[in-house]
Structure formats: structure tokens, C-alpha cells
Design a protein around this motif. Structure first.
Motif, mmCIF file in Angstrom:
data_model
loop_
_atom_site.group_PDB
_atom_site.id
_atom_site.type_symbol
_atom_site.label_atom_id
_atom_site.label_comp_id
_atom_site.label_asym_id
_atom_site.label_seq_id
_atom_site.Cartn_x
_atom_site.Cartn_y
_atom_site.Cartn_z
ATOM 1 N N GLN A 68 47.929 52.731 42.752
ATOM 2 C CA GLN A 68 47.412 51.618 41.958
ATOM 3 C C GLN A 68 46.298 52.136 41.046
ATOM 4 N N LYS A 69 46.142 51.498 39.893
ATOM 5 C CA LYS A 69 45.048 51.852 38.995
ATOM 6 C C LYS A 69 43.748 51.282 39.548
ATOM 7 N N VAL A 70 42.665 52.053 39.434
ATOM 8 C CA VAL A 70 41.357 51.646 39.957
ATOM 9 C C VAL A 70 40.292 51.889 38.897
ATOM 10 N N VAL A 71 39.374 50.945 38.774
ATOM 11 C CA VAL A 71 38.202 51.107 37.913
ATOM 12 C C VAL A 71 36.976 51.090 38.815
ATOM 13 N N ILE A 78 41.679 41.463 33.247
ATOM 14 C CA ILE A 78 41.455 42.684 34.023
ATOM 15 C C ILE A 78 42.299 42.742 35.292
ATOM 16 N N GLN A 79 42.381 41.630 36.002
ATOM 17 C CA GLN A 79 42.901 41.648 37.375
ATOM 18 C C GLN A 79 44.332 42.163 37.526
ATOM 19 N N ASN A 80 45.160 42.042 36.509
ATOM 20 C CA ASN A 80 46.526 42.549 36.615
ATOM 21 C C ASN A 80 46.681 43.971 36.108
ATOM 22 N N HIS A 116 42.475 47.545 39.955
ATOM 23 C CA HIS A 116 41.504 47.090 40.948
ATOM 24 C C HIS A 116 40.132 47.499 40.417
ATOM 25 N N LEU A 117 39.232 46.548 40.287
ATOM 26 C CA LEU A 117 37.902 46.798 39.742
ATOM 27 C C LEU A 117 36.866 46.717 40.852
ATOM 28 N N PHE A 130 34.544 54.978 35.634
ATOM 29 C CA PHE A 130 35.664 55.901 35.821
ATOM 30 C C PHE A 130 36.930 55.090 36.007
ATOM 31 N N ILE A 131 37.955 55.432 35.243
ATOM 32 C CA ILE A 131 39.256 54.799 35.412
ATOM 33 C C ILE A 131 40.158 55.828 36.083
ATOM 34 N N ILE A 132 40.772 55.400 37.176
ATOM 35 C CA ILE A 132 41.568 56.294 38.018
ATOM 36 C C ILE A 132 43.010 55.827 37.992
ATOM 37 N N GLY A 133 43.914 56.749 37.678
ATOM 38 C CA GLY A 133 45.336 56.430 37.608
ATOM 39 C C GLY A 133 45.967 56.296 38.987
#
Length: 157
Positions: free
Chosen positions: A36-39, A65-67, A70-71, A128-131
Motif C-alpha cells: 500500500q502507498k504510505v505518506v 487523500i484517503q483513497n 495511508h497518511l 516521505f511518500i512510500i510506494g
């Protein structure tokens, strides 16, 4: 300590979290979110002017943002202070407590700062944005609170 670099694996951690889908205090391990993508947005302190501006902008654009990812907000404040901040501003996303500074150090955002001629250590406002593969796909450094949302949404695509 320098920031992790683009395309490197995001430093893993386990830390207390509250808010969003984490209704009561629990722990989060970053590696459990693989796939999942994470911020991760690092900010200096709960309920201060700049941090409130930043958090409320994220709250007000939560539907965008929510879709996408995960922030998580991360500061060195304790979990009880996070809970009050979430409640006061009706924040829909979780906050991670890093009281022992392990996460801010691992991400290179615990830095020397100067205010009114005084030098002190504090958290640099960095995102940081994580793939899905756990690698860092974007780093937004020293971002201004009122510019953060737009830059983050652009980086998320």
C-alpha cells in the motif's frame, strides 16, 4: 543523520499510533503496510500555528487523500497530546508518537534549528511518500505548512 534517499527502502519502525482507524492507542509497524502507498509527514509540535495549519489542510482535503495513500503524521509529542490534537481539530488521520526520537533520527529529520538567535534540536517539516514496494518515491523537504497539501497531492499523482 541524512535523509534516506529516493528509491531506498523506507526505514522500518514500530511505534504508538492513535486516530483514524486506530480508535485507541495501539502500535503500528511500517512494514505491515507493504503493498500500500504510505505518506509519513513529520511536523514539529501538536497544536502550534504552523502544524495546525498543515493538519487542518490535510483534514479539509481528506476526501482527495484517503483513497490514494495511508497518511500518518509523526512528531515527538506523546500519544495523549496527539489524542487531544486529533479531538480538538477533528483530524481524520492517525498520528504516531516518536517520544524516543528513533523515527525522526532514522529519517534524518531531527535537526539543529535556530529561532530568535537560540539554537535547539527539533523536527524538520518533511514528508516521505512510500510506494507499495516499501521504497521512498518522493521527499518533500522543509515544506511550508500552507504549501504542503498541494505538493503532497502532486507527488501522489
Amino acid at each position: 543523520m541524512p535523509h534516506p534517499s529516493l528509491n531506498s527502502l523506507a526505514p522500518n519502525f514500530t511505534a504508538p499510533v492513535i486516530g483514524g482507524t486506530y480508535k485507541s492507542e495501539t502500535t503500528l509497524t511500517l512494514s505491515h503496510l507493504r503493498g500500500q502507498k504510505v505518506v509519513l509527514y513529520f511536523y514539529p509540535k501538536d497544536d502550534t500555528p504552523g502544524c495546525t495549519t498543515q493538519a487542518c489542510a490535510l483534514r479539509d482535503s481528506w476526501s482527495q487523500i484517503q483513497n490514494k495513500a495511508h497518511l500518518f503524521g509523526i512528531s515527538t509529542d506523546p500519544i495523549k497530546r496527539h489524542a487531544k490534537f486529533i479531538e480538538k481539530y477533528t483530524l481524520p488521520f492517525p498520528l504516531i508518537a516518536d517520544e524516543d526520537h528513533h523515527i525522526v533520527n532514522a529519517y534524518g529529520v531531527w535537526v539543529e534549528k535556530t529561532l530568535y538567535g537560540k539554537t535547539y534540536m527539533g523536527t524538520e517539516r518533511t514528508t516521505f511518500i512510500i510506494g507499495e514496494d516499501g521504497r521512498i518515491t518522493a521527499i518533500l523537504e522543509k515544506v511550508k505548512p500552507d504549501e504542503h497539501l498541494e505538493k503532497m497531492l502532486t507527488a501522489l499523482g
